[in-house]
Motif scaffolding. Sequence first.
Motif, mmCIF file in Angstrom:
data_model
loop_
_atom_site.group_PDB
_atom_site.id
_atom_site.type_symbol
_atom_site.label_atom_id
_atom_site.label_comp_id
_atom_site.label_asym_id
_atom_site.label_seq_id
_atom_site.Cartn_x
_atom_site.Cartn_y
_atom_site.Cartn_z
ATOM 1 N N PHE A 1 0.802 -1.227 0.000
ATOM 2 C CA PHE A 1 0.000 0.000 0.000
ATOM 3 C C PHE A 1 0.837 1.281 0.000
ATOM 4 C CE2 PHE A 1 -2.782 -3.190 1.967
ATOM 5 C CZ PHE A 1 -4.050 -2.884 1.515
ATOM 6 N N VAL B 1 -10.771 -14.245 13.152
ATOM 7 C CA VAL B 1 -10.983 -12.829 13.418
ATOM 8 C C VAL B 1 -10.642 -12.083 12.138
ATOM 9 C CG1 VAL B 1 -10.215 -10.833 14.745
ATOM 10 C CG2 VAL B 1 -10.486 -13.034 15.879
ATOM 11 N N MET C 1 -10.366 -8.507 10.360
ATOM 12 C CA MET C 1 -10.301 -7.055 10.535
ATOM 13 C C MET C 1 -10.265 -6.426 9.150
ATOM 14 S SD MET C 1 -7.276 -6.920 13.358
ATOM 15 C CE MET C 1 -7.507 -7.630 14.992
ATOM 16 N N GLY D 1 -9.795 -2.533 7.722
ATOM 17 C CA GLY D 1 -9.637 -1.108 8.034
ATOM 18 C C GLY D 1 -9.214 -0.375 6.776
ATOM 19 N N LYS D 2 -9.750 0.803 6.600
ATOM 20 C CA LYS D 2 -9.382 1.594 5.428
ATOM 21 C C LYS D 2 -7.888 1.900 5.476
ATOM 22 C CE LYS D 2 -10.897 5.685 2.886
ATOM 23 N NZ LYS D 2 -11.655 6.955 2.992
ATOM 24 N N PHE D 3 -7.227 1.781 4.339
ATOM 25 C CA PHE D 3 -5.827 2.193 4.309
ATOM 26 C C PHE D 3 -5.777 3.712 4.264
ATOM 27 C CE2 PHE D 3 -1.956 3.500 2.096
ATOM 28 C CZ PHE D 3 -1.034 3.013 3.007
ATOM 29 N N GLY E 1 5.406 -10.946 -1.914
ATOM 30 C CA GLY E 1 4.545 -11.802 -2.743
ATOM 31 C C GLY E 1 5.369 -12.700 -3.666
ATOM 32 N N VAL F 1 -2.658 -10.897 5.228
ATOM 33 C CA VAL F 1 -2.898 -9.483 4.947
ATOM 34 C C VAL F 1 -3.318 -9.382 3.481
ATOM 35 C CG1 VAL F 1 -1.843 -7.211 4.730
ATOM 36 C CG2 VAL F 1 -1.220 -8.698 6.647
ATOM 37 N N GLU F 2 -4.501 -8.831 3.253
ATOM 38 C CA GLU F 2 -4.974 -8.704 1.879
ATOM 39 C C GLU F 2 -5.360 -7.267 1.568
ATOM 40 O OE1 GLU F 2 -8.201 -11.383 1.347
ATOM 41 O OE2 GLU F 2 -6.989 -13.157 1.842
ATOM 42 N N LYS F 3 -5.289 -6.965 0.289
ATOM 43 C CA LYS F 3 -5.689 -5.630 -0.171
ATOM 44 C C LYS F 3 -7.085 -5.731 -0.779
ATOM 45 C CE LYS F 3 -3.747 -1.860 -2.928
ATOM 46 N NZ LYS F 3 -2.464 -1.451 -3.540
ATOM 47 N N GLU F 4 -8.014 -5.001 -0.193
ATOM 48 C CA GLU F 4 -9.370 -4.949 -0.742
ATOM 49 C C GLU F 4 -9.501 -3.652 -1.506
ATOM 50 O OE1 GLU F 4 -12.759 -7.006 1.917
ATOM 51 O OE2 GLU F 4 -11.994 -5.110 2.697
ATOM 52 N N GLY G 1 -11.608 4.145 -1.243
ATOM 53 C CA GLY G 1 -10.314 4.009 -0.563
ATOM 54 C C GLY G 1 -10.065 2.542 -0.284
ATOM 55 N N ASP G 2 -8.913 2.032 -0.713
ATOM 56 C CA ASP G 2 -8.618 0.618 -0.514
ATOM 57 C C ASP G 2 -8.595 0.296 0.980
ATOM 58 O OD1 ASP G 2 -8.454 0.483 -3.206
ATOM 59 O OD2 ASP G 2 -6.255 0.395 -3.289
ATOM 60 N N ARG G 3 -8.852 -0.970 1.247
ATOM 61 C CA ARG G 3 -8.904 -1.392 2.643
ATOM 62 C C ARG G 3 -7.865 -2.483 2.896
ATOM 63 N NH1 ARG G 3 -13.280 0.734 5.055
ATOM 64 N NH2 ARG G 3 -13.246 -0.685 6.839
ATOM 65 N N VAL G 4 -7.329 -2.476 4.117
ATOM 66 C CA VAL G 4 -6.423 -3.526 4.572
ATOM 67 C C VAL G 4 -7.275 -4.583 5.261
ATOM 68 C CG1 VAL G 4 -4.403 -4.085 5.953
ATOM 69 C CG2 VAL G 4 -4.646 -1.776 4.989
ATOM 70 N N LYS G 5 -7.166 -5.804 4.810
ATOM 71 C CA LYS G 5 -7.913 -6.885 5.444
ATOM 72 C C LYS G 5 -6.908 -7.780 6.144
ATOM 73 C CE LYS G 5 -11.648 -10.111 4.329
ATOM 74 N NZ LYS G 5 -12.481 -10.591 3.202
ATOM 75 N N VAL G 6 -7.083 -7.992 7.415
ATOM 76 C CA VAL G 6 -6.200 -8.862 8.189
ATOM 77 C C VAL G 6 -7.046 -10.012 8.685
ATOM 78 C CG1 VAL G 6 -4.771 -9.044 10.248
ATOM 79 C CG2 VAL G 6 -4.671 -6.969 8.852
ATOM 80 N N ILE G 7 -6.687 -11.219 8.298
ATOM 81 C CA ILE G 7 -7.466 -12.393 8.693
ATOM 82 C C ILE G 7 -6.617 -13.247 9.610
ATOM 83 C CG2 ILE G 7 -8.726 -14.442 7.893
ATOM 84 C CD1 ILE G 7 -8.351 -12.525 5.101
#
Lengths: 146, 146, 146, 146, 146, 146, 146, 146, 146, 146
Positions: I107, I134, I136, I138-140, J22, J121-124, J129-135
């Motif tokens: 990012f 879980v 999560m 969150g907007k970057f 990656g 950690v993924e990029k949505e 605004g892009d979002r950080v996704k943490v699973i």
Amino acid sequence: MQVPEITQTLLDAKKNKKLSFGDLEKILGRDEVWIAAVIYRQASASEEEANKLVAALDVNPVYAKELTESPLKGLGPVVPTDPLIYRFYEIMQVYGMPIKSVIHEKFGDGIMSAIDFTLDVEKEEDPKGDRVKVIMSGKFLPYKKW
Amino acid sequence: MQVPEITQTLLDAKKNKKLSFGDLEKILGRDEVWIAAVIYRQASASEEEANKLVAALDVNPVYAKELTESPLKGLGPVVPTDPLIYRFYEIMQVYGMPIKSVIHEKFGDGIMSAIDFTLDVEKEEDPKGDRVKVIMSGKFLPYKKW
Amino acid sequence: MQVPEITQTLLDAKKNKKLSFGDLEKILGRDEVWIAAVIYRQASASEEEANKLVAALDVNPVYAKELTESPLKGLGPVVPTDPLIYRFYEIMQVYGMPIKSVIHEKFGDGIMSAIDFTLDVEKEEDPKGDRVKVIMSGKFLPYKKW
Amino acid sequence: MQVPEITQTLLDAKKNKKLSFGDLEKILGRDEVWIAAVIYRQASASEEEANKLVAALDVNPVYAKELTESPLKGLGPVVPTDPLIYRFYEIMQVYGMPIKSVIHEKFGDGIMSAIDFTLDVEKEEDPKGDRVKVIMSGKFLPYKKW
Amino acid sequence: MQVPEITQTLLDAKKNKKLSFGDLEKILGRDEVWIAAVIYRQASASEEEANKLVAALDVNPVYAKELTESPLKGLGPVVPTDPLIYRFYEIMQVYGMPIKSVIHEKFGDGIMSAIDFTLDVEKEEDPKGDRVKVIMSGKFLPYKKW
Amino acid sequence: MQVPEITQTLLDAKKNKKLSFGDLEKILGRDEVWIAAVIYRQASASEEEANKLVAALDVNPVYAKELTESPLKGLGPVVPTDPLIYRFYEIMQVYGMPIKSVIHEKFGDGIMSAIDFTLDVEKEEDPKGDRVKVIMSGKFLPYKKW
Amino acid sequence: MQVPEITQTLLDAKKNKKLSFGDLEKILGRDEVWIAAVIYRQASASEEEANKLVAALDVNPVYAKELTESPLKGLGPVVPTDPLIYRFYEIMQVYGMPIKSVIHEKFGDGIMSAIDFTLDVEKEEDPKGDRVKVIMSGKFLPYKKW
Amino acid sequence: MQVPEITQTLLDAKKNKKLSFGDLEKILGRDEVWIAAVIYRQASASEEEANKLVAALDVNPVYAKELTESPLKGLGPVVPTDPLIYRFYEIMQVYGMPIKSVIHEKFGDGIMSAIDFTLDVEKEEDPKGDRVKVIMSGKFLPYKKW
Amino acid sequence: MQVPEITQTLLDAKKNKKLSFGDLEKILGRDEVWIAAVIYRQASASEEEANKLVAALDVNPVYAKELTESPLKGLGPVVPTDPLIYRFYEIMQVYGMPIKSVIHEKFGDGIMSAIDFTLDVEKEEDPKGDRVKVIMSGKFLPYKKW
Amino acid sequence: MQVPEITQTLLDAKKNKKLSFGDLEKILGRDEVWIAAVIYRQASASEEEANKLVAALDVNPVYAKELTESPLKGLGPVVPTDPLIYRFYEIMQVYGMPIKSVIHEKFGDGIMSAIDFTLDVEKEEDPKGDRVKVIMSGKFLPYKKW
């Protein structure tokens, strides 16, 4: 935690010689945990033990002397962040009061010594997943009255 | 540490009824340390266990429900001042690294679980002074890779 | 530090009866510092001692039972702010390493027990200003090897 | 705690010359604990004392000057992890309030000085186990009113 | 910081009677800062002083006794957040080493006593803005050697 | 506290040239405490002052430039362990609230500046023992309302 | 953070009367942030301001007196956990050194006063999302030399 | 706080070239505070910005790459001791709750972003003493519900 | 952590009515974790949501108003002792740097918002032991330059 | 946080070879977050994985051995100051209790393992605004009773 130079040297030698703590236990006639404590400079060896250890690891004999000294002990960080070590902190936080109650009921007012003390680590094989067994044995010290 | 009201009530009842943790162990069929952990609100009982405990201590049955809840665990002070409890902190400070090394050597990278975990306190009679034996058994949890 | 209710009650009774710790020493046959430690709930008395103390102070006999229990010990604040108590912290900060070196030289690796331990406070009269003499005597505990 | 370079040099010299702190006590005419405090840079020597010490240890005379300076004192970690030093912290935590009460009763409001202060470490031989005797003597300083 | 009940009572009475610390200074013949320290339970008064103070403030005479006791001293938070009090912490942080160097040069190794000590607060009128003058006077205590 | 390299260099030069802070006070026309603060990098000098100081101490003139910079100020440890410096911490702990009350009464809501501030250390000769006099003078800064 | 009873009372009254801080700004002729600071007992009002505020909120007039006193200021927790307040801590952590450098370059050695200081909070409407504007204005205080 | 080597290099170059942060602002077309943040490694530059900065300061171009990386941000000490930086901590302690209340009233539940955020430092000339003006502008981020 | 009175009331009502967080999710049309956050006073509800929640739990409607306010957020203890909550602290300690590196790589310089943020807890059934998932989101937020 | 020398070496090599995490994921067949954890010495690789990683980064093969060791884990500072990492601390502070409640309701008393655990950690991509996704996925560990 920055391990002292002597610790790093002995651990490197141990790895190079492919000796386990269990091997050192046989060579020194002392428990592997205690030997690890000597190497991490948390316990002091006799001259004879130090010489044996230095010989087994094939390092410079000058290290033997340092191993006989009474080190300044302790890990450092107030709450350890390493997960393995933290679990022992957590056990103290969660089971501290229950253990205190049970010990006082069985022994009276006093403590389990951490000096006249031994600690063993054993592997319990278990089909549902092996278990770590830690056995602590400390002399009960009753509070002296005066 | 201010013990919660329920803990104080149960400990008072236990004293009045002159029941030891060992007596409760026989009544509940659970280890005395675990029972003490329930009373100190560090562990949660099943409904049946809670009812048995409340009956054995002869306190208001409404307490049983509270004993089945998952408590917010922990003792509180970062470094405990009570000498008996502190010794477990000291053991972690002094023997934390040696234990870590020995466990990794025997089991690989991972930890001893403090959840899939049992802890026993035994009295070892010894003419040179009785000893407190604390036996911890925790499942080894290897770090998962992904 | 909020002293517990029992401590406040006993100290108030002691003041009202105009008894010094030295007077209590004569009545109980125990050192005044130890008696003060019992009153501050840092030490536990036998039933007989507790009954004597409660009788001497003329307080409700129910307090006797509480005095026989093993208290959760310690003062609380990590670094005490009270100047008198702080000086003992300062002594540890300034003379800790020198004492450690001298004890190890005289006794080997180990510690001075704070459990099998007595502490006396004496007044040394001196024309240049009276002196406080604090005499600590603790059993030397050598580190056990295993 | 990283000891300063001068401390390490003097301790190494002392070991090589096989001098105990007790030997230095005889040479300097000062108590061994105070001499250890000078070496650990917690106390400052006179020029004469510094010269004697440097001569006895047979180290470079330039060290003498440094020993006469007023060091920045203290051990460092807020709560020490070394078991021997920690016991003095524990004594302050457990017996701080009782000592405070007894001193105030005997002397009035004020403190035991940690500056106009001496500290001796003695070995008490005892068949049940030798004892460490620590004798502190500090001038009582009453609070000045103004 | 929760001020103790006695402090709040005396401060309320002082406000109701519209007495300044300066007024109390005249009545008691003691400096206003010391009187404020007694009221905040950081200093102990003689019986006569306590009686005078209690009479001047017209509060229940039972408070007098409490004012004669040696309080557990100190403010509490390790680093104070109140800006006025913090500035004294900042002075120690910024000028601590320079003051130490100058005192050692003028007096030798030792300290300024905070017990045999007086502290005055004065108002210096100044057209560019009034100034707070704080005058501390503490006995120099040289380190004793032994 | 590790003093910066420039501080150590200047202090060594000062000792070699046998100059006291008082001597530097005469040479620079600035108070000795302020000069010590410049040397400990807690205050910044003008170019002229820096040149004079560097010349007086006879050190490499490149140091002058560094002395004119605005340093990152402060001692470091949250609660200082050095007994001389700690006493100023103790004064803040014990007399903080009384000073606050007296200043507010005399000046209103605001603070004593630690920036528009001077600090002098004087020796008061006294047959009962010399005294350290510390005089602080800070502009009173009333809280602005807006 | 437990807000004091007076704060809770005033905030409840404000809510019941549906008055915004902006409304109070118009009534008192003082900025809303300063008024909030008075209510949270971080600033002190004049008698007239306090009376106006108490009247506007229609609470017991006895509260007015308390609002004129110089409060013990500060939030409490060393590092605040509330996300809105924490961001100001973060700004200090991240931009502290850059701000320090720029201020010193523009003004010389000294600080921005937090006492001769105003702080405004404004809403900047913005189609991409409204912005919070915080304007701080503090007198520059140059370090005094002496 | 030990500034990183790259920071020291750039600051030295900036001083040698007698460039102010304001000069760099003109060269880079970015605010001086942000440029200072890049130099202190609290912000990351684009390649183009980094190249311009490195060229302006005439340092080794290899530094440019490091300036484009996302640094590990923050000052370090939990409570800063430097008086200029501390004032921002104090503002958070004293005005944290009032600001929180006013922002919530104006914007609802949420925070001022410290990321989508700008900070300017301006000099306000004032005959009674120049003032430091700090203008923060952060996007309001409302709490998302889900 | 002492939960606030409103939290305890709502949790008791929820238990008495045998409603799960999942049930409340259906009633309010909001995620169960967010609803738990409202009940623990870590999030604020709209009036409509608060009324629905209060009605569903059948508690005094006056609680609804309090649920719409912006709470002072956070758990309290710096390092949590509860094992379940601690694991999230441990994840931050162990995986903090790796996550930071991966996010920056994907990012650029910026953060994952904890405000424009959602968090789901799901149960993944697994024959080897169910798993807690879980998620999560969150907007970057990229760092703004200015 | 000072990253260890091996980490710096591997990160530099990765940058020079313009490999993303990656890319390494494809080469090793392991998740990029886990690989970053190995590089930051928070996880240990098998010999085969270590060799592949060292080969891909084209660094000295001696590093491979070190990557197979069980590191002392953790970031260090008790409360991290880096904004990206801090947000995870904040999530624990704000959502810790709600998560605890929901997990206990769904699973009973126990914890989410941080050892038998994966983290992605993924990029949505999102037009707003892009979002950080943490699973996070961790095995549920029920508290063992004994």
